[in-house]
Design a protein around this motif. Structure first.
Motif, PDB file in Angstrom:
ATOM      1  N   PRO A 160       1.312   8.289 -10.902  1.00  0.00           N
ATOM      2  CA  PRO A 160       0.738   9.730 -11.010  1.00  0.00           C
ATOM      3  C   PRO A 160      -0.735   9.247 -11.435  1.00  0.00           C
ATOM      4  O   PRO A 160      -1.702  10.183 -11.199  1.00  0.00           O
ATOM      5  N   GLU A 161      -1.027   7.982 -11.807  1.00  0.00           N
ATOM      6  CA  GLU A 161      -2.461   7.712 -12.052  1.00  0.00           C
ATOM      7  C   GLU A 161      -3.275   7.614 -10.712  1.00  0.00           C
ATOM      8  O   GLU A 161      -4.594   7.520 -10.979  1.00  0.00           O
ATOM      9  N   ALA A 162      -2.897   7.497  -9.483  1.00  0.00           N
ATOM     10  CA  ALA A 162      -3.496   7.322  -8.414  1.00  0.00           C
ATOM     11  C   ALA A 162      -4.243   8.875  -8.080  1.00  0.00           C
ATOM     12  O   ALA A 162      -3.857   9.901  -8.703  1.00  0.00           O
ATOM     13  N   ARG A 163      -5.208   8.637  -7.185  1.00  0.00           N
ATOM     14  CA  ARG A 163      -5.876   9.924  -6.939  1.00  0.00           C
ATOM     15  C   ARG A 163      -5.252  10.820  -6.053  1.00  0.00           C
ATOM     16  O   ARG A 163      -5.110  12.223  -5.893  1.00  0.00           O
ATOM     17  N   GLY A 164      -4.117  10.245  -5.290  1.00  0.00           N
ATOM     18  CA  GLY A 164      -3.425  11.168  -4.224  1.00  0.00           C
ATOM     19  C   GLY A 164      -2.313  10.211  -3.571  1.00  0.00           C
ATOM     20  O   GLY A 164      -2.505   8.733  -3.852  1.00  0.00           O
ATOM     21  N   ILE A 165      -1.291  10.740  -3.218  1.00  0.00           N
ATOM     22  CA  ILE A 165      -0.132  10.014  -2.344  1.00  0.00           C
ATOM     23  C   ILE A 165      -0.087  10.380  -1.279  1.00  0.00           C
ATOM     24  O   ILE A 165       0.302  11.504  -0.689  1.00  0.00           O
ATOM     25  N   LEU A 166      -0.086   9.205  -0.058  1.00  0.00           N
ATOM     26  CA  LEU A 166       0.356   9.661   1.280  1.00  0.00           C
ATOM     27  C   LEU A 166       1.703   9.392   1.380  1.00  0.00           C
ATOM     28  O   LEU A 166       2.193   8.564   1.057  1.00  0.00           O
ATOM     29  N   ILE A 167       2.390  10.267   2.212  1.00  0.00           N
ATOM     30  CA  ILE A 167       3.725  10.152   2.387  1.00  0.00           C
ATOM     31  C   ILE A 167       4.072  10.036   4.223  1.00  0.00           C
ATOM     32  O   ILE A 167       3.586  10.890   4.818  1.00  0.00           O
ATOM     33  N   ASN A 168       4.698   9.108   4.243  1.00  0.00           N
ATOM     34  CA  ASN A 168       5.242   8.749   5.666  1.00  0.00           C
ATOM     35  C   ASN A 168       6.470   9.747   6.363  1.00  0.00           C
ATOM     36  O   ASN A 168       7.436   9.164   6.350  1.00  0.00           O
ATOM     37  N   THR A 169       6.205  11.161   6.207  1.00  0.00           N
ATOM     38  CA  THR A 169       6.933  12.091   6.558  1.00  0.00           C
ATOM     39  C   THR A 169       6.249  13.393   7.293  1.00  0.00           C
ATOM     40  O   THR A 169       5.079  13.245   6.915  1.00  0.00           O
ATOM     41  N   PHE A 170       7.072  14.278   7.671  1.00  0.00           N
ATOM     42  CA  PHE A 170       6.287  15.422   8.090  1.00  0.00           C
ATOM     43  C   PHE A 170       7.363  16.722   7.208  1.00  0.00           C
ATOM     44  O   PHE A 170       8.402  16.492   6.918  1.00  0.00           O
ATOM     45  N   GLU A 171       6.310  17.878   7.061  1.00  0.00           N
ATOM     46  CA  GLU A 171       6.749  18.828   6.004  1.00  0.00           C
ATOM     47  C   GLU A 171       8.157  19.507   6.788  1.00  0.00           C
ATOM     48  O   GLU A 171       9.005  19.841   5.734  1.00  0.00           O
TER      49      GLU A 171
END
Length: 484
Positions: free
Chosen positions: A212-223
């Motif tokens: 959670p310290e990161a600015r954002g999290i990219l996830i290799n999935t689709f909604e």
């Protein structure tokens, strides 16, 4: 003006390099939206690995628009900190990996300082210690979580759950765990490194706590593949007591393939549409000879066409580590001759994406690694789930219970083996039964949704554009070429 550079840092191993390379390609596809260059920097393997060197060489040859660098080796770790060299000691390998990646912070820092303009750093899920490098250089850091949204929901929730417990996860046995956004699963289905409650567990929980310290999290999935998990993440339910960074679903990021000459593809060309069961268990997926024999008998008795990638059991090769390519010695006597009209067995490797997308492919027996899972879904094939290690057993739960895109290959209760009868029954069920037909229809619909997600205007396309907008507003250093 010279372009700013986004640096991607995929961690150790081909399984982490491949999805990060697909992320690099996504940057190039969205080139009109943001004017950045992409550099992928890979730590060297902590042990000699010809497969890694070949993968890097292949990546450089086929992706000339992405600058790919391999960092110089860090100072050697003390022998006492390396753990066992036994291939079966997966937990020890995790400990070694985390220590190695921590030691690579210094070479990574030097590399970033050598670049003229760095906009941001995108980290693999296991590279949390590199947050310290980003902070030191004033760079915004994002994570790329190469597995799914449900996996991320669990990963983020693990530190809080462990802190609330008086015992380790292993002692819970088959007790059911519940995390926001994920279907219930057994404590015994956690990755071995976390269940162990040893040094590997502590290291993984530390990585999860830092994410959670990161600015954002990219996830290799689709909604639409994991709507419940994505909703829980965006509602902030998975990290108790602190904000969750923005999450961006940008998948499925899978290879486009392009192999044309492999023997497996030529063989598939001669088979009927949707008639072949493809069996492949990843770059580390090996079985003892006894299990190989059970698979062979089950396939033969099923009467179905099959394409099977076989890796030598551990210890079956010579001292150089090269596999034993004598398939007759690994499989039941006469099996290859008896099945030559209906099956093909290839040693060690096949062009998986091209096989899965071939018109003759009808089902996929998989170890449930997330890369393979997405490749199967994007190709529209039902998944016969046979998890082996790491988070694959949890992925099996998501695939079978939540997505309903596969079924499980179950081991015998009295021994750690999937019997021939079970292989035969599941293969027949998927290929011949009404239930298998319904499953194939669901997977075909998921394939169409996957294609829609990454197309212009789709949810993952929009997610990547949203990430790029945030990247543009981030306060990365214009120039980190400093000395000292």
């Amino acid at each position: 003006m010279e372009k700013k550079t986004v640096v991607l840092y995929p961690g150790v191993g081909v399984g982490h390099l491949a999805p990060m390379l697909e992320l690099a390609k996504a940057f190039l596809r969205h080139g009109a939206a943001v004017d950045v260059a992409v550099a992928l920097v890979e730590p060297p393997p902590p042990v000699q690995d010809p497969g890694f060197s070949a993968a890097v060489a292949g990546a450089k040859a086929s992706n000339t628009s992405v600058a790919i660098h391999v960092l110089p080796s860090s100072p050697p770790l003390p022998a006492s900190g390396l753990g066992s060299d036994d291939d079966g000691e997966h937990v020890d390998l995790l400990v070694r990996m985390f220590r190695f990646l921590r030691a690579m912070n210094a070479p990574l820092r030097d590399f970033l300082r050598s670049l003229p303009h760095v906009q941001a750093l995108v980290l693999d899920m296991f590279c949390g210690d590199a947050l310290d490098v980003a902070a030191e250089l004033g760079l915004p850091a994002y994570f790329f979580f190469a597995t799914g949204a449900a996996g991320l929901a669990v990963f983020l929730g693990l530190p809080g759950m462990r802190a609330s417990m008086d015992t380790g996860f292993r002692e819970l046995g088959d007790a059911v765990l519940s995390f926001p956004g994920a279907p219930p699963f057994k404590a015994s289905e956690l990755p071995e490194g976390i269940a162990d409650d040893g040094e590997a567990c502590k290291a993984m929980l530390r990585m999860a706590a830092r994410m959670p310290e990161a600015r954002g999290i990219l996830i290799n999935t689709f909604e639409s593949l994991e709507p419940r998990a994505v909703r829980a993440l965006r509602d902030g339910l998975c990290v108790p007591g602190r904000p969750t960074p923005p999450v961006y679903c940008v998948g499925p990021l899978v290879s486009e393939g392009g192999e044309k000459e492999h023997e497996s593809l030529r063989w598939l060309d001669a088979q009927p549409d949707r008639s072949v069961v493809f069996l492949s268990f990843g770059s580390m997926g090996t079985f003892p000879k006894k299990q190989l024999e059970e698979i062979a008998i089950g396939l033969e008795n099923s009467g179905q066409r099959f394409l099977w990638v076989v890796r030598s059991p551990r210890g079956a090769g010579d001292r150089s580590g090269e596999p034993d390519d004598n398939l007759d010695a690994l499989l039941p006597a006469g099996f290859l001759e008896r099945t030559k009209d209906t099956g093909l067995v290839v040693m060690s490797w096949a062009p998986q994406v091209d096989v899965l997308r071939h018109r003759a492919a009808g089902a996929f027996v998989t170890h449930c690694g997330w890369n393979s899972t997405l490749e199967g879904v994007a190709a529209g094939l039902p998944l016969l789930c046979w998890p082996l290690y790491a988070e694959q057993t949890m992925n099996k739960v998501w695939i079978v219970e939540e997505m309903e895109l596969g079924v499980e290959m179950k081991r015998s209760h009295d021994e750690d083996v999937v019997k021939a009868e079970a292989v035969e029954a599941k293969v027949r069920w998927v290929m011949e039964s009404d239930g298998g037909r319904v499953l194939r229809e669901r997977v075909a619909a998921a394939r169409d949704r996957a294609a829609e997600a990454v197309a212009e205007g789709g949810s993952s396309h929009a997610g990547f554009v949203e990430f790029l907008k945030d990247l543009e507003t981030s306060k990365g250093m214009v120039n980190v070429r400093v000395h000292g």
